[in-house]
Design a protein around this motif. Structure first.
Motif, PDB file in Angstrom:
ATOM      1  N   GLY A   1       0.617  -1.307  -0.329  1.00 45.40           N
ATOM      2  CA  GLY A   1       0.137   0.134   0.170  1.00 45.40           C
ATOM      3  C   GLY A   1       0.973   1.167  -0.073  1.00 45.40           C
ATOM      4  N   THR A   2       2.131   1.343   0.404  1.00 46.78           N
ATOM      5  CA  THR A   2       2.940   2.229   0.520  1.00 46.78           C
ATOM      6  C   THR A   2       3.825   2.439  -0.842  1.00 46.78           C
ATOM      7  OG1 THR A   2       4.782   1.137   1.335  1.00 46.78           O
ATOM      8  CG2 THR A   2       3.356   2.058   3.009  1.00 46.78           C
ATOM      9  N   GLY A   3       3.303   1.498  -1.869  1.00 47.01           N
ATOM     10  CA  GLY A   3       4.185   1.443  -3.125  1.00 47.01           C
ATOM     11  C   GLY A   3       5.467   0.599  -3.188  1.00 47.01           C
ATOM     12  N   ARG A   4       5.809  -0.273  -2.308  1.00 43.56           N
ATOM     13  CA  ARG A   4       6.880  -1.036  -2.071  1.00 43.56           C
ATOM     14  C   ARG A   4       6.550  -2.705  -2.283  1.00 43.56           C
ATOM     15  NH1 ARG A   4       7.179   3.686   0.701  1.00 43.56           N
ATOM     16  NH2 ARG A   4       9.211   4.670   0.903  1.00 43.56           N
ATOM     17  N   ASN A   5       6.925  -2.997  -3.392  1.00 47.57           N
ATOM     18  CA  ASN A   5       6.647  -4.501  -3.462  1.00 47.57           C
ATOM     19  C   ASN A   5       8.055  -5.464  -3.411  1.00 47.57           C
ATOM     20  OD1 ASN A   5       3.757  -4.121  -4.589  1.00 47.57           O
ATOM     21  ND2 ASN A   5       4.733  -2.775  -6.125  1.00 47.57           N
ATOM     22  N   GLN A   6       9.069  -4.889  -3.599  1.00 46.74           N
ATOM     23  CA  GLN A   6      10.316  -5.658  -3.367  1.00 46.74           C
ATOM     24  C   GLN A   6      10.798  -5.686  -2.154  1.00 46.74           C
ATOM     25  OE1 GLN A   6      13.926  -4.127  -5.462  1.00 46.74           O
ATOM     26  NE2 GLN A   6      14.949  -6.044  -5.206  1.00 46.74           N
ATOM     27  N   PHE A   7      10.496  -6.852  -1.278  1.00 45.33           N
ATOM     28  CA  PHE A   7      10.830  -7.003  -0.035  1.00 45.33           C
ATOM     29  C   PHE A   7      10.735  -8.319   0.266  1.00 45.33           C
ATOM     30  CE2 PHE A   7       6.505  -5.491   0.116  1.00 45.33           C
ATOM     31  CZ  PHE A   7       5.946  -6.646   0.613  1.00 45.33           C
ATOM     32  N   THR A   8      11.446  -8.978   1.613  1.00 40.97           N
ATOM     33  CA  THR A   8      11.256 -10.269   1.934  1.00 40.97           C
ATOM     34  C   THR A   8      10.504 -10.379   3.343  1.00 40.97           C
ATOM     35  OG1 THR A   8      13.472 -10.836   1.189  1.00 40.97           O
ATOM     36  CG2 THR A   8      12.558 -12.005   2.835  1.00 40.97           C
ATOM     37  N   ILE A   9       9.599 -11.303   3.478  1.00 41.34           N
ATOM     38  CA  ILE A   9       8.809 -11.247   4.759  1.00 41.34           C
ATOM     39  C   ILE A   9       9.591 -12.324   5.654  1.00 41.34           C
ATOM     40  CG2 ILE A   9       6.574 -11.919   5.653  1.00 41.34           C
ATOM     41  CD1 ILE A   9       6.626  -9.396   5.007  1.00 41.34           C
ATOM     42  N   HIS A  10       9.687 -12.116   6.716  1.00 42.26           N
ATOM     43  CA  HIS A  10      10.158 -13.033   7.783  1.00 42.26           C
ATOM     44  C   HIS A  10       9.005 -13.180   8.934  1.00 42.26           C
ATOM     45  CE1 HIS A  10      14.063 -12.928   6.605  1.00 42.26           C
ATOM     46  NE2 HIS A  10      14.307 -11.854   6.358  1.00 42.26           N
ATOM     47  N   HIS A  11       8.426 -14.214   9.274  1.00 42.71           N
ATOM     48  CA  HIS A  11       7.380 -14.189  10.386  1.00 42.71           C
ATOM     49  C   HIS A  11       7.647 -15.396  11.347  1.00 42.71           C
ATOM     50  CE1 HIS A  11       5.353 -17.924   8.868  1.00 42.71           C
ATOM     51  NE2 HIS A  11       5.686 -17.442   7.532  1.00 42.71           N
ATOM     52  N   GLY A  12       7.043 -15.061  12.651  1.00 43.85           N
ATOM     53  CA  GLY A  12       7.258 -16.282  13.620  1.00 43.85           C
ATOM     54  C   GLY A  12       8.613 -16.415  14.033  1.00 43.85           C
ATOM     55  N   LEU A  13       8.952 -17.815  14.134  1.00 40.99           N
ATOM     56  CA  LEU A  13      10.306 -17.985  14.427  1.00 40.99           C
ATOM     57  C   LEU A  13      11.332 -17.674  13.392  1.00 40.99           C
ATOM     58  CD1 LEU A  13      11.454 -19.668  17.049  1.00 40.99           C
ATOM     59  CD2 LEU A  13      11.475 -21.773  15.316  1.00 40.99           C
ATOM     60  N   GLY A  14      11.076 -17.381  12.432  1.00 35.76           N
ATOM     61  CA  GLY A  14      11.879 -16.905  11.268  1.00 35.76           C
ATOM     62  C   GLY A  14      12.294 -15.497  11.523  1.00 35.76           C
ATOM     63  N   ALA A  15      11.223 -14.684  12.107  1.00 38.45           N
ATOM     64  CA  ALA A  15      11.422 -13.298  12.315  1.00 38.45           C
ATOM     65  C   ALA A  15      12.258 -13.244  13.611  1.00 38.45           C
ATOM     66  CB  ALA A  15      10.012 -12.666  12.645  1.00 38.45           C
ATOM     67  N   LEU A  16      12.234 -14.144  14.564  1.00 34.77           N
ATOM     68  CA  LEU A  16      13.153 -13.922  15.737  1.00 34.77           C
ATOM     69  C   LEU A  16      14.339 -14.335  15.308  1.00 34.77           C
ATOM     70  CD1 LEU A  16      11.056 -15.390  18.545  1.00 34.77           C
ATOM     71  CD2 LEU A  16      10.979 -13.087  17.807  1.00 34.77           C
ATOM     72  N   ARG A  17      14.751 -15.328  14.599  1.00 32.30           N
ATOM     73  CA  ARG A  17      15.966 -15.914  14.011  1.00 32.30           C
ATOM     74  C   ARG A  17      16.628 -14.766  13.234  1.00 32.30           C
ATOM     75  NH1 ARG A  17      14.404 -20.082  11.894  1.00 32.30           N
ATOM     76  NH2 ARG A  17      15.000 -21.804  13.497  1.00 32.30           N
ATOM     77  N   HIS A  18      15.901 -14.130  12.415  1.00 34.77           N
ATOM     78  CA  HIS A  18      16.326 -12.803  11.494  1.00 34.77           C
ATOM     79  C   HIS A  18      16.946 -11.690  12.543  1.00 34.77           C
ATOM     80  CE1 HIS A  18      16.815 -10.102   8.084  1.00 34.77           C
ATOM     81  NE2 HIS A  18      16.320  -9.456   8.797  1.00 34.77           N
ATOM     82  N   LEU A  19      15.983 -11.478  13.546  1.00 35.25           N
ATOM     83  CA  LEU A  19      16.603 -10.248  14.270  1.00 35.25           C
ATOM     84  C   LEU A  19      17.939 -10.763  15.332  1.00 35.25           C
ATOM     85  CD1 LEU A  19      13.436  -9.009  16.392  1.00 35.25           C
ATOM     86  CD2 LEU A  19      14.739  -7.698  14.823  1.00 35.25           C
ATOM     87  N   LEU A  20      17.919 -11.794  15.558  1.00 36.34           N
ATOM     88  CA  LEU A  20      19.270 -12.205  16.282  1.00 36.34           C
ATOM     89  C   LEU A  20      20.378 -12.300  15.452  1.00 36.34           C
ATOM     90  CD1 LEU A  20      18.059 -15.116  18.526  1.00 36.34           C
ATOM     91  CD2 LEU A  20      18.271 -12.846  19.017  1.00 36.34           C
ATOM     92  N   GLY A  21      20.294 -12.716  14.170  1.00 34.94           N
ATOM     93  CA  GLY A  21      21.372 -12.646  13.305  1.00 34.94           C
ATOM     94  C   GLY A  21      21.597 -11.161  13.005  1.00 34.94           C
ATOM     95  N   LEU A  22      20.723 -10.420  12.827  1.00 33.64           N
ATOM     96  CA  LEU A  22      20.990  -8.981  12.670  1.00 33.64           C
ATOM     97  C   LEU A  22      21.865  -8.438  13.545  1.00 33.64           C
ATOM     98  CD1 LEU A  22      19.873  -6.897  10.392  1.00 33.64           C
ATOM     99  CD2 LEU A  22      18.199  -6.259  11.925  1.00 33.64           C
ATOM    100  N   ALA A  23      21.649  -8.574  14.792  1.00 32.95           N
ATOM    101  CA  ALA A  23      22.142  -7.838  16.012  1.00 32.95           C
ATOM    102  C   ALA A  23      23.415  -8.347  15.936  1.00 32.95           C
ATOM    103  CB  ALA A  23      21.115  -7.964  17.051  1.00 32.95           C
ATOM    104  N   ALA A  24      23.625  -9.742  15.666  1.00 31.26           N
ATOM    105  CA  ALA A  24      24.971 -10.308  15.767  1.00 31.26           C
ATOM    106  C   ALA A  24      25.858  -9.885  14.741  1.00 31.26           C
ATOM    107  CB  ALA A  24      24.867 -11.811  15.747  1.00 31.26           C
ATOM    108  N   GLY A  25      25.397  -9.348  13.641  1.00 34.40           N
ATOM    109  CA  GLY A  25      26.211  -8.766  12.765  1.00 34.40           C
ATOM    110  C   GLY A  25      26.481  -9.622  11.363  1.00 34.40           C
ATOM    111  N   ILE A  26      26.047 -10.960  11.570  1.00 35.37           N
ATOM    112  CA  ILE A  26      26.232 -11.856  10.555  1.00 35.37           C
ATOM    113  C   ILE A  26      25.347 -11.604   9.242  1.00 35.37           C
ATOM    114  CG2 ILE A  26      26.688 -13.640  12.119  1.00 35.37           C
ATOM    115  CD1 ILE A  26      24.133 -14.942  11.582  1.00 35.37           C
TER     116      ILE A  26
END
Length: 424
Positions: A72-97
């Motif tokens: 709705g904001t005009g953005r179509n190119q993105f990846t969705i993480h949800h549930g456990l995958g979202a938590l895993r992504h957040l931890l990896g993000l903070a770890a710098g990997i």
């Protein structure tokens, strides 16, 4: 249920692994406050993380709703993480990997700032707060337990490394740093280790340029003298927070005339490395004779070398992430039980106040001290009576069994029978 979670969590992201710097620039949200306001009208919590190499939107809500919101904001190119995958992504993000420069530390400060902004703009929720703070604490821990950031380079020092690779050496060179924010400080810190003739520092706020120049033994330059000092420099590294280009084609083209001696066939070459987001330069300056423009996209080769050197540490951190997920889920699920617990305590508080008032009326003309004692006694008794039930509700939530938690509340508040299902 959502991978053992009692609440829905989703992330929509775009980063350097799937998008160019130009795509990221287009994808960014220019008005963070307005974005949070819109997101908060649809989700229980929302936070926006925007760095040089990524845009991440974390919400407490359904992934399909987040995808529709982004579209709705005009953005179509993105990846969705949800549930456990979202938590895993957040931890990896903070770890710098997940960073372009593996192991860089700046992401932790950027996550803290994103949380502060979300709170300021009314987007934060207890679940979002738990997610970000857990990730930050994990990021700190892995840097203590591993060597992921030992001798690591930031985007700023990677820009200096690129300049060195392009020129062969920075010895006796003149370098101009445009911008004195976090990235500017990282650049100048990396430059201090080089045997330069001069480091010039400029910023729209001259006092900040003076402050940084004094720290590194450089020379502060007023912003109106930007182009005269570009003429004097071998390399310009630009990293301002300006919402528009500060090095424009027409001005640079005129400045390059000052880099040409009468008998030269062309101007003395100038290397410009633009690591700002959004960009500090007009892309058309590539067409100016003598100008060699590089952007964050050109740092990818350094990123690949960095990843290869840290592969063993990255594998270790992925194992630590998997070990952390169970505790992460428990923290979120405990918080998810708060509504159920609140319903129990609201019921009990209504009874407490009613019975307290009855007791006070029976005392007749009681003084303030007596009334306070009765109130304190009723409050303490209510809390102690509910303590075990509250703990049982939280334990049920940790085990992803909010149904049992609800039955506990109904048994206490409505006298309903608890029916536990047998699991053979």
């Amino acid at each position: 249920m959502n991978d053992g979670l009692l609440v829905k969590i989703a992330i929509a992201g775009l980063d350097h692994t799937i998008a160019s710097q130009k795509d990221l620039e287009t994808f960014r949200f220019q008005d963070e406050e307005e974005f949070i306001r819109q997101a908060r009208s649809l989700f229980k919590g929302a936070i926006l993380l925007q760095t040089c190499n990524r845009v991440e939107v974390l919400v407490q809500g359904e992934p399909d709703d987040l995808a529709r919101f982004m579209q709705g904001t005009g953005r179509n190119q993105f990846t969705i993480h949800h549930g456990l995958g979202a938590l895993r992504h957040l931890l990896g993000l903070a770890a710098g990997i997940n960073s372009m420069i593996v192991g860089e530390d700046q992401i932790l400060g950027q996550m803290r700032q994103a949380l502060l902004s979300s709170t300021e703009y009314g987007g934060n929720s207890q679940i979002i707060d738990i997610c970000i703070n857990t990730a930050i604490h994990f990021g700190v821990m892995v840097r203590q337990k591993t060597m992921i950031n030992r001798g690591s380079v930031s985007i700023g020092s990677a820009a200096v490394r690129l300049a060195e690779d392009l020129l062969g050496t920075l010895k006796k060179r003149h370098i101009l740093v445009v911008g004195t924010g976090e990235m500017g400080r990282l650049v100048t810190k990396a430059l201090q280790e080089k045997d330069l003739t001069a480091i010039y520092v400029t910023n729209r706020t001259y006092e900040r340029a003076v402050e940084l120049a004094d720290e590194i033994g450089g020379k502060a330059v007023t912003f109106k003298d930007l182009f005269p000092f570009i003429i004097l420099s071998d390399v310009v590294i630009s990293c301002t927070a300006a919402p528009h280009p500060v090095i424009r084609h027409m001005d640079l083209e005129k400045a390059m005339q000052g880099r040409t001696w009468p008998l030269d066939t062309g101007p003395k070459p100038l290397v410009i490395i633009d690591i700002a987001q959004p960009r500090d330069t007009d892309d058309t300056i590539r067409e100016i004779p003598g100008v060699h423009l590089y952007t964050i996209d050109d740092l990818r080769s350094i990123s690949e070398e960095n990843l290869a050197a840290r592969q063993n540490e990255t594998d270790t951190i992925r194992s630590l992430i998997e070990a952390e997920l169970g505790t992460f889920i428990q923290r979120i699920n405990r918080a998810a039980a708060n509504d159920t617990i609140a319903a129990l305590h609201t019921w009990a508080e209504a009874i407490r106040i009613r019975e307290r008032d009855k007791a006070i009326n029976r005392l007749g003309k009681a003084d303030h001290k007596t009334i306070q004692i009765v109130d304190d006694l009723s409050r303490v008794l209510t809390g102690k009576i509910l303590a075990d039930a509250t703990m049982a509700i939280r334990i049920s939530a940790e085990q992803c069994d909010l149904e049992s938690a609800g039955m506990i509340v109904d048994a206490i508040t409505k006298g309903e029978k608890i029916c536990f299902q047998r699991h053979d």
